[in-house]
Motif scaffolding. Structure first.
Motif, PDB file in Angstrom:
ATOM      1  N   THR A  21     -80.603  -9.677  62.879  1.00 34.02           N
ATOM      2  CA  THR A  21     -79.600 -10.183  61.943  1.00 34.02           C
ATOM      3  C   THR A  21     -78.564  -9.120  61.612  1.00 34.02           C
ATOM      4  O   THR A  21     -77.350  -9.398  61.565  1.00 34.02           O
ATOM      5  CB  THR A  21     -80.279 -10.684  60.656  1.00 34.02           C
ATOM      6  N   VAL A  22     -79.029  -7.903  61.380  1.00 36.30           N
ATOM      7  CA  VAL A  22     -78.099  -6.808  61.090  1.00 36.30           C
ATOM      8  C   VAL A  22     -77.173  -6.580  62.281  1.00 36.30           C
ATOM      9  O   VAL A  22     -75.947  -6.487  62.126  1.00 36.30           O
ATOM     10  CB  VAL A  22     -78.861  -5.525  60.728  1.00 36.30           C
ATOM     11  N   ALA A  23     -77.745  -6.481  63.486  1.00 37.24           N
ATOM     12  CA  ALA A  23     -76.948  -6.177  64.667  1.00 37.24           C
ATOM     13  C   ALA A  23     -75.956  -7.290  64.998  1.00 37.24           C
ATOM     14  O   ALA A  23     -74.805  -7.015  65.384  1.00 37.24           O
ATOM     15  CB  ALA A  23     -77.873  -5.931  65.860  1.00 37.24           C
ATOM     16  N   ARG A  24     -76.356  -8.551  64.821  1.00 30.37           N
ATOM     17  CA  ARG A  24     -75.511  -9.673  65.247  1.00 30.37           C
ATOM     18  C   ARG A  24     -74.549 -10.159  64.175  1.00 30.37           C
ATOM     19  O   ARG A  24     -73.466 -10.657  64.500  1.00 30.37           O
ATOM     20  CB  ARG A  24     -76.387 -10.844  65.687  1.00 30.37           C
ATOM     21  N   HIS A  25     -74.934 -10.021  62.904  1.00 34.06           N
ATOM     22  CA  HIS A  25     -74.172 -10.695  61.858  1.00 34.06           C
ATOM     23  C   HIS A  25     -73.672  -9.779  60.742  1.00 34.06           C
ATOM     24  O   HIS A  25     -72.597 -10.050  60.179  1.00 34.06           O
ATOM     25  CB  HIS A  25     -75.016 -11.812  61.243  1.00 34.06           C
ATOM     26  N   TRP A  26     -74.422  -8.761  60.353  1.00 33.41           N
ATOM     27  CA  TRP A  26     -74.074  -7.996  59.165  1.00 33.41           C
ATOM     28  C   TRP A  26     -73.293  -6.726  59.460  1.00 33.41           C
ATOM     29  O   TRP A  26     -72.683  -6.158  58.558  1.00 33.41           O
ATOM     30  CB  TRP A  26     -75.338  -7.640  58.374  1.00 33.41           C
ATOM     31  N   ASN A  27     -73.277  -6.287  60.698  1.00 32.92           N
ATOM     32  CA  ASN A  27     -72.651  -5.007  61.027  1.00 32.92           C
ATOM     33  C   ASN A  27     -71.201  -5.185  61.471  1.00 32.92           C
ATOM     34  O   ASN A  27     -70.715  -4.478  62.343  1.00 32.92           O
ATOM     35  CB  ASN A  27     -73.455  -4.298  62.120  1.00 32.92           C
ATOM     36  N   THR A  28     -70.512  -6.108  60.853  1.00 34.34           N
ATOM     37  CA  THR A  28     -69.156  -6.425  61.289  1.00 34.34           C
ATOM     38  C   THR A  28     -68.180  -5.259  61.087  1.00 34.34           C
ATOM     39  O   THR A  28     -67.190  -5.148  61.806  1.00 34.34           O
ATOM     40  CB  THR A  28     -68.625  -7.662  60.536  1.00 34.34           C
ATOM     41  N   HIS A  29     -68.461  -4.395  60.116  1.00 31.79           N
ATOM     42  CA  HIS A  29     -67.618  -3.218  59.893  1.00 31.79           C
ATOM     43  C   HIS A  29     -68.172  -1.970  60.575  1.00 31.79           C
ATOM     44  O   HIS A  29     -67.605  -0.877  60.415  1.00 31.79           O
ATOM     45  CB  HIS A  29     -67.475  -2.954  58.393  1.00 31.79           C
ATOM     46  N   GLY A  30     -69.269  -2.117  61.306  1.00 27.33           N
ATOM     47  CA  GLY A  30     -69.863  -0.964  61.983  1.00 27.33           C
ATOM     48  C   GLY A  30     -70.403   0.084  61.035  1.00 27.33           C
ATOM     49  O   GLY A  30     -70.443   1.270  61.377  1.00 27.33           O
ATOM     50  N   ASN A  31     -70.839  -0.342  59.839  1.00 33.37           N
ATOM     51  CA  ASN A  31     -71.272   0.629  58.828  1.00 33.37           C
ATOM     52  C   ASN A  31     -72.732   0.470  58.430  1.00 33.37           C
ATOM     53  O   ASN A  31     -73.158   0.974  57.385  1.00 33.37           O
ATOM     54  CB  ASN A  31     -70.377   0.546  57.591  1.00 33.37           C
ATOM     55  N   CYS A  32     -73.522  -0.222  59.250  1.00 36.63           N
ATOM     56  CA  CYS A  32     -74.930  -0.440  58.919  1.00 36.63           C
ATOM     57  C   CYS A  32     -75.841   0.574  59.610  1.00 36.63           C
ATOM     58  O   CYS A  32     -75.548   1.051  60.712  1.00 36.63           O
ATOM     59  CB  CYS A  32     -75.366  -1.849  59.326  1.00 36.63           C
ATOM     60  N   MET A  33     -76.951   0.863  58.948  1.00 31.68           N
ATOM     61  CA  MET A  33     -78.073   1.596  59.511  1.00 31.68           C
ATOM     62  C   MET A  33     -79.336   0.799  59.224  1.00 31.68           C
ATOM     63  O   MET A  33     -79.317  -0.139  58.421  1.00 31.68           O
ATOM     64  CB  MET A  33     -78.207   2.994  58.890  1.00 31.68           C
ATOM     65  N   LEU A  34     -80.428   1.195  59.860  1.00 34.14           N
ATOM     66  CA  LEU A  34     -81.726   0.574  59.619  1.00 34.14           C
ATOM     67  C   LEU A  34     -82.738   1.636  59.225  1.00 34.14           C
ATOM     68  O   LEU A  34     -82.739   2.737  59.799  1.00 34.14           O
ATOM     69  CB  LEU A  34     -82.225  -0.144  60.874  1.00 34.14           C
ATOM     70  N   VAL A  35     -83.595   1.313  58.255  1.00 30.91           N
ATOM     71  CA  VAL A  35     -84.723   2.180  57.917  1.00 30.91           C
ATOM     72  C   VAL A  35     -85.884   1.810  58.835  1.00 30.91           C
ATOM     73  O   VAL A  35     -86.362   0.673  58.818  1.00 30.91           O
ATOM     74  CB  VAL A  35     -85.144   2.008  56.450  1.00 30.91           C
ATOM     75  N   VAL A  36     -86.305   2.784  59.642  1.00 28.42           N
ATOM     76  CA  VAL A  36     -87.394   2.569  60.596  1.00 28.42           C
ATOM     77  C   VAL A  36     -88.356   3.745  60.462  1.00 28.42           C
ATOM     78  O   VAL A  36     -88.000   4.881  60.762  1.00 28.42           O
ATOM     79  CB  VAL A  36     -86.879   2.468  62.045  1.00 28.42           C
ATOM     80  N   GLY A  37     -89.572   3.473  60.017  1.00 29.31           N
ATOM     81  CA  GLY A  37     -90.511   4.541  59.699  1.00 29.31           C
ATOM     82  C   GLY A  37     -90.978   5.335  60.910  1.00 29.31           C
ATOM     83  O   GLY A  37     -91.192   4.779  62.001  1.00 29.31           O
ATOM     84  N   ALA A  38     -91.162   6.637  60.693  1.00 34.58           N
ATOM     85  CA  ALA A  38     -91.632   7.522  61.752  1.00 34.58           C
ATOM     86  C   ALA A  38     -93.052   7.215  62.186  1.00 34.58           C
ATOM     87  O   ALA A  38     -93.481   7.625  63.261  1.00 34.58           O
ATOM     88  CB  ALA A  38     -91.553   8.977  61.269  1.00 34.58           C
ATOM     89  N   THR A  39     -93.780   6.503  61.349  1.00 38.92           N
ATOM     90  CA  THR A  39     -95.192   6.244  61.624  1.00 38.92           C
ATOM     91  C   THR A  39     -95.406   5.083  62.590  1.00 38.92           C
ATOM     92  O   THR A  39     -96.547   4.768  62.933  1.00 38.92           O
ATOM     93  CB  THR A  39     -95.928   5.947  60.299  1.00 38.92           C
ATOM     94  N   TRP A  40     -94.320   4.442  63.052  1.00 36.56           N
ATOM     95  CA  TRP A  40     -94.455   3.277  63.932  1.00 36.56           C
ATOM     96  C   TRP A  40     -93.567   3.428  65.168  1.00 36.56           C
ATOM     97  O   TRP A  40     -92.610   2.665  65.355  1.00 36.56           O
ATOM     98  CB  TRP A  40     -94.067   2.001  63.178  1.00 36.56           C
ATOM     99  N   PRO A  41     -93.828   4.370  66.076  1.00 35.20           N
ATOM    100  CA  PRO A  41     -92.930   4.578  67.220  1.00 35.20           C
ATOM    101  C   PRO A  41     -92.822   3.385  68.163  1.00 35.20           C
ATOM    102  O   PRO A  41     -91.753   3.151  68.740  1.00 35.20           O
ATOM    103  CB  PRO A  41     -93.527   5.803  67.939  1.00 35.20           C
ATOM    104  N   GLU A  42     -93.890   2.609  68.336  1.00 30.87           N
ATOM    105  CA  GLU A  42     -93.791   1.446  69.218  1.00 30.87           C
ATOM    106  C   GLU A  42     -92.827   0.412  68.638  1.00 30.87           C
ATOM    107  O   GLU A  42     -91.996  -0.162  69.355  1.00 30.87           O
ATOM    108  CB  GLU A  42     -95.171   0.819  69.439  1.00 30.87           C
ATOM    109  N   GLN A  43     -92.930   0.175  67.346  1.00 26.59           N
ATOM    110  CA  GLN A  43     -92.007  -0.746  66.702  1.00 26.59           C
ATOM    111  C   GLN A  43     -90.581  -0.202  66.735  1.00 26.59           C
ATOM    112  O   GLN A  43     -89.613  -0.946  66.895  1.00 26.59           O
ATOM    113  CB  GLN A  43     -92.434  -1.014  65.260  1.00 26.59           C
ATOM    114  N   MET A  44     -90.456   1.120  66.602  1.00 28.29           N
ATOM    115  CA  MET A  44     -89.131   1.737  66.651  1.00 28.29           C
ATOM    116  C   MET A  44     -88.471   1.500  67.998  1.00 28.29           C
ATOM    117  O   MET A  44     -87.273   1.187  68.075  1.00 28.29           O
ATOM    118  CB  MET A  44     -89.231   3.239  66.364  1.00 28.29           C
ATOM    119  N   ALA A  45     -89.221   1.640  69.069  1.00 24.76           N
ATOM    120  CA  ALA A  45     -88.666   1.411  70.400  1.00 24.76           C
ATOM    121  C   ALA A  45     -88.182  -0.026  70.548  1.00 24.76           C
ATOM    122  O   ALA A  45     -87.115  -0.286  71.140  1.00 24.76           O
ATOM    123  CB  ALA A  45     -89.714   1.737  71.464  1.00 24.76           C
TER     124      ALA A  45
END
Length: 275
Positions: free
Chosen positions: A174-198
């Motif tokens: 949703t963030v990548a397709r719809h909310w990042n229209t100004h190119g100013n979004c980031m995502l919080v992705v925990g270091a403890t979940w590398p498979e999910q991060m990939a």
């Protein structure tokens, strides 16, 4: 520069993906600060940490709860003002995880960007599009949305299946397709979940990740860097708070913080791509 431009510059200027989290816990302050008023001690502690690490980081991340608990909102504003005055090339991410109906969200955005002067703000996406738009409308500022967090209970909701994918992947999509229209979004992705991060990196493309969970929370630096970095070796803001801040409780606390930051930056850089 807008937030993303500032972040890109900071990554390269410091050759670093390290972010130092400013979580000033007065009960853990070094002995030299014990004679100061608690609020003044918070400001002096932060300034010492910032001065000791400014050339080693790509961002600072003050956590609002540590200031609010001490009625030290003025010291939060002064801390951010200090960074902006002395190290204006370093972005400041205010960690307050705001999220509410649109009219209230607009006030939270004003708090972060106008009252405190932060470059970016962490936001909870749970209320949906109308709660996020008041933040993303500040096109020059960053909006850092919770996606897959580092805490053990993250799976309670974030891994639930929603239409054939885990909820955290739906958030990334949703963030990548719809909310990042100004190119100013980031995502919080925990270091403890590398498979999910990939998996999130494949969905999110070049969107930067704020990565908590390094240091005291035990995230695997090699695994997270390889899972989350972009092909250019950037794209990650890897936060360490307690391990840096409380490396020593003696007179040498700032020097000790610098040493841990140096070591953490070097460890991260060991696994970065170098195009």
């Amino acid at each position: 520069m807008n937030f993303i431009e500032k972040l890109n510059h900071a990554w390269r200027a410091s050759d670093s993906l390290l972010c130092v989290g400013l979580d000033p816990d007065v009960t853990r302050f070094p002995q030299p600060l014990h004679n100061l008023d608690r609020k003044q001690a918070i400001l002096e502690f932060n300034k010492a940490i910032i001065d000791a690490t400014h050339d080693l980081v790509c961002a600072y991340k003050p956590q609002i709860a540590y200031f609010a608990a001490e009625s030290a909102e003025a010291q939060l504003a002064q801390t951010i003002a200090y960074i902006n005055a002395h190290y204006p090339h370093i972005p400041v991410i205010l960690d307050s995880k705001r999220g509410d109906i649109g009219s209230t969200a607009a006030m939270y955005a004003a708090e972060a960007f106008e009252r405190y002067g932060a470059d970016a703000l962490t936001v909870n996406p749970y209320l949906g599009t109308d709660s996020v738009t008041p933040f993303t409308a500040h096109a020059e500022r960053g909006v850092v949305l919770l996606c897959r967090t580092s805490n053990p209970g993250a799976a309670d909701f974030q891994d639930l299946d929603v239409g054939g994918m885990p909820l955290y992947q739906k958030v990334a999509q949703t963030v990548a397709r719809h909310w990042n229209t100004h190119g100013n979004c980031m995502l919080v992705v925990g270091a403890t979940w590398p498979e999910q991060m990939a998996a999130i990196r494949k969905i999110a493309g070049d969107i930067p990740f704020l990565v908590p969970g390094v240091g005291a929370q035990g995230g695997d630096v090699e695994a997270l860097v390889k899972a989350g970095q972009r092909p250019d070796g950037l794209g990650l803001v890897i936060n360490s708070s307690r391990a840096v801040l409380y490396a020593s409780q003696r007179d040498d606390f700032a020097a000790a913080a610098r040493q841990v930051a140096l070591e953490t930056r070097a460890l991260i850089n060991r696994y970065r791509a170098r195009p």
